[in-house]
Motif scaffolding. Structure first.
Motif, mmCIF file in Angstrom:
data_model
loop_
_atom_site.group_PDB
_atom_site.id
_atom_site.type_symbol
_atom_site.label_atom_id
_atom_site.label_comp_id
_atom_site.label_asym_id
_atom_site.label_seq_id
_atom_site.Cartn_x
_atom_site.Cartn_y
_atom_site.Cartn_z
ATOM 1 N N ALA A 143 0.838 -1.207 0.000
ATOM 2 C CA ALA A 143 0.000 0.000 0.000
ATOM 3 C C ALA A 143 0.874 1.259 0.000
ATOM 4 C CB ALA A 143 -0.930 0.000 1.207
ATOM 5 N N ILE A 144 1.925 1.263 0.821
ATOM 6 C CA ILE A 144 2.812 2.445 0.850
ATOM 7 C C ILE A 144 3.724 2.449 -0.379
ATOM 8 C CG2 ILE A 144 4.551 1.373 2.391
ATOM 9 C CD1 ILE A 144 3.562 5.065 2.394
ATOM 10 N N GLY A 145 4.104 1.259 -0.843
ATOM 11 C CA GLY A 145 4.976 1.179 -2.025
ATOM 12 C C GLY A 145 4.306 1.693 -3.277
ATOM 13 N N THR A 146 2.999 1.416 -3.426
ATOM 14 C CA THR A 146 2.272 1.836 -4.631
ATOM 15 C C THR A 146 1.710 3.254 -4.497
ATOM 16 O OG1 THR A 146 0.282 0.760 -3.776
ATOM 17 C CG2 THR A 146 1.592 -0.501 -5.350
ATOM 18 N N MET A 147 1.820 3.842 -3.308
ATOM 19 C CA MET A 147 1.254 5.186 -3.105
ATOM 20 C C MET A 147 1.695 6.211 -4.153
ATOM 21 S SD MET A 147 1.937 8.110 -0.398
ATOM 22 C CE MET A 147 3.222 8.571 -1.500
ATOM 23 N N PRO A 148 3.006 6.288 -4.493
ATOM 24 C CA PRO A 148 3.397 7.310 -5.472
ATOM 25 C C PRO A 148 2.786 7.090 -6.861
ATOM 26 C CG PRO A 148 5.310 6.487 -4.276
ATOM 27 C CD PRO A 148 4.177 5.581 -3.948
ATOM 28 N N LEU A 149 2.270 5.899 -7.129
ATOM 29 C CA LEU A 149 1.699 5.624 -8.458
ATOM 30 C C LEU A 149 0.233 6.053 -8.561
ATOM 31 C CD1 LEU A 149 3.113 2.021 -9.063
ATOM 32 C CD2 LEU A 149 4.083 4.183 -9.819
ATOM 33 N N ASN A 150 -0.398 6.333 -7.423
ATOM 34 C CA ASN A 150 -1.820 6.688 -7.439
ATOM 35 C C ASN A 150 -1.995 8.173 -7.773
ATOM 36 O OD1 ASN A 150 -2.709 4.076 -6.678
ATOM 37 N ND2 ASN A 150 -2.149 4.524 -4.562
ATOM 38 N N ASP A 151 -2.350 8.432 -9.015
ATOM 39 C CA ASP A 151 -2.461 9.832 -9.438
ATOM 40 C C ASP A 151 -3.911 10.297 -9.539
ATOM 41 O OD1 ASP A 151 -3.111 8.256 -11.519
ATOM 42 O OD2 ASP A 151 -1.601 8.995 -12.907
#
Lengths: 269, 91
Positions: A143-151
């Motif tokens: 969840a924290i790893g993919t956070m920067p990908l959520n635009d």
């Protein structure tokens, strides 16, 4: 820059570089925002163990601690999001991230609050099954790893994204095991640090530390709980960084070692 | 691992690949690669995102996200309490 094919060791290798770049001051932001959450968790568990069988009769008191812990949890998630962005920027540029790390996109932050809340709810619903603990830890990392990908704000897309990266189950399991060992090592170091501190105060300062020895003794419930919390706080910056790096590497798996070689070829031309 | 056919930019087949677009996961050359918030995107994906932002109202997504997150946070506090009391009863 992605430097090597995806594996637990390559993730850890690049994690140490990214943490070295982003640690000051962003790891401090992470630790400071995590402290209230961890202390309230310790307080809550301590209250539960104190009450034992009577815990069900003290719902109001325990409920207020749980509510305060949930508010502190939100604060800790914001700290995690800032730190994850700092790590992502450090890994992308190879430079120390500046104040731009604070500018976490609202969509990414809100989406992370959603995924992290979902994982936390799942954790509390399944922790007594034991297997639920490592599973939710892995999903929490994703969840924290993919956070920067959520635009974009949404509910389905971030969950799909977590599912996409969950296919790296072998690496994720290996990393979870490594960080479990790191947690134990961190706790042992904390015990040793407290013991050495007391010894120095008693030996060189000449102070009576018998009361402190009783409080800071391994086996004292509150001290044990604080040790676990302290160990988690010490390991957390590396764990978050490892998950951010893992997602970056898994997303660009095909561009790993080969792209590095292509880049060398391009530069050599 | 990449195969020989994926070593070239999907938009410029004569150019060697430089990065991987994190949206469409296709290999792209240096000219096509744009780094945004530390993540590489290709030009068409960036353009699609831009038009998507303009064309679609984000209100629905935001509303759903805020409501579900609020419910989940409330549930987290309740589950923390209930599961904790359950475990404490065993000691």
């Amino acid at each position: 820059m992605i430097r090597a094919p995806l594996s637990a060791t390559s993730v850890l290798d690049e994690t140490s570089d990214a943490v070295a770049l982003a640690a000051a001051p962003w790891a401090a932001v992470l630790v400071l925002t995590s402290l209230p959450w961890r202390f309230l968790q310790v307080l809550f568990i301590d209250q539960l163990l104190e009450l034992g069988n009577n815990a069900a009769h003290y719902g109001r008191a325990l409920g207020s601690t749980a509510n305060a812990a949930t508010i502190a949890f939100i604060v800790s998630l914001i700290g995690r999001a800032i730190y994850a962005r700092a790590i992502n920027l450090a890994a992308a540029s190879g430079r120390r991230p500046g104040k731009e790390a604070l500018r976490v996109p609202m969509a990414a932050l809100a989406t992370y609050l959603f995924t992290a809340s979902l994982v936390a709810a799942l954790f509390y619903a399944t922790w007594f099954t034991i297997i639920g603990i490592p599973l939710t830890i892995i999903v929490s990392g994703l969840a924290i790893g993919t956070m920067p990908l959520n635009d974009r704000a949404g509910i389905v897309a971030p969950l799909k994204r977590i599912g996409r990266f969950a296919r790296e189950a072998k690496t994720l399991t290996a990393l979870t095991f490594v960080f479990l060992v790191a947690l134990v090592v961190a706790m042992v170091n904390l015990v040793a640090a407290f013991a050495i501190g007391l010894w120095l105060v008693h030996g060189f300062g000449g102070f009576d530390v018998s009361r402190w020895e009783a409080l800071l003794d391994f086996g004292t419930r509150r001290f044990d709980l604080l040790l676990i919390a302290g160990g988690i706080i010490a390991v957390e910056p590396f764990w978050i960084a490892a998950n951010v790096i893992l997602v970056r590497k898994a997303g660009a798996e095909e561009s790993g070692e080969e792209l590095r070689l292509w880049f060398r070829e391009l530069v050599g031309r | 691992m990449a195969t020989a056919t994926t070593r070239w930019c999907v938009h410029h087949p004569q150019r060697a690949a430089f990065a991987l677009c994190m949206t469409c996961t296709r290999t792209i050359c240096q000219e096509c690669a744009t780094q945004w918030d530390g993540i590489y995107h290709c030009a068409p994906c960036l353009a699609k995102q831009r038009t998507g932002v303009v064309a679609r109202s984000p209100v629905g997504g935001w509303l759903a996200l805020v409501i579900v997150t609020a419910i989940l946070l409330f549930m987290t506090a309740r589950l923390m309490l209930w599961s904790g009391a359950l475990i404490a009863g065993l000691f």
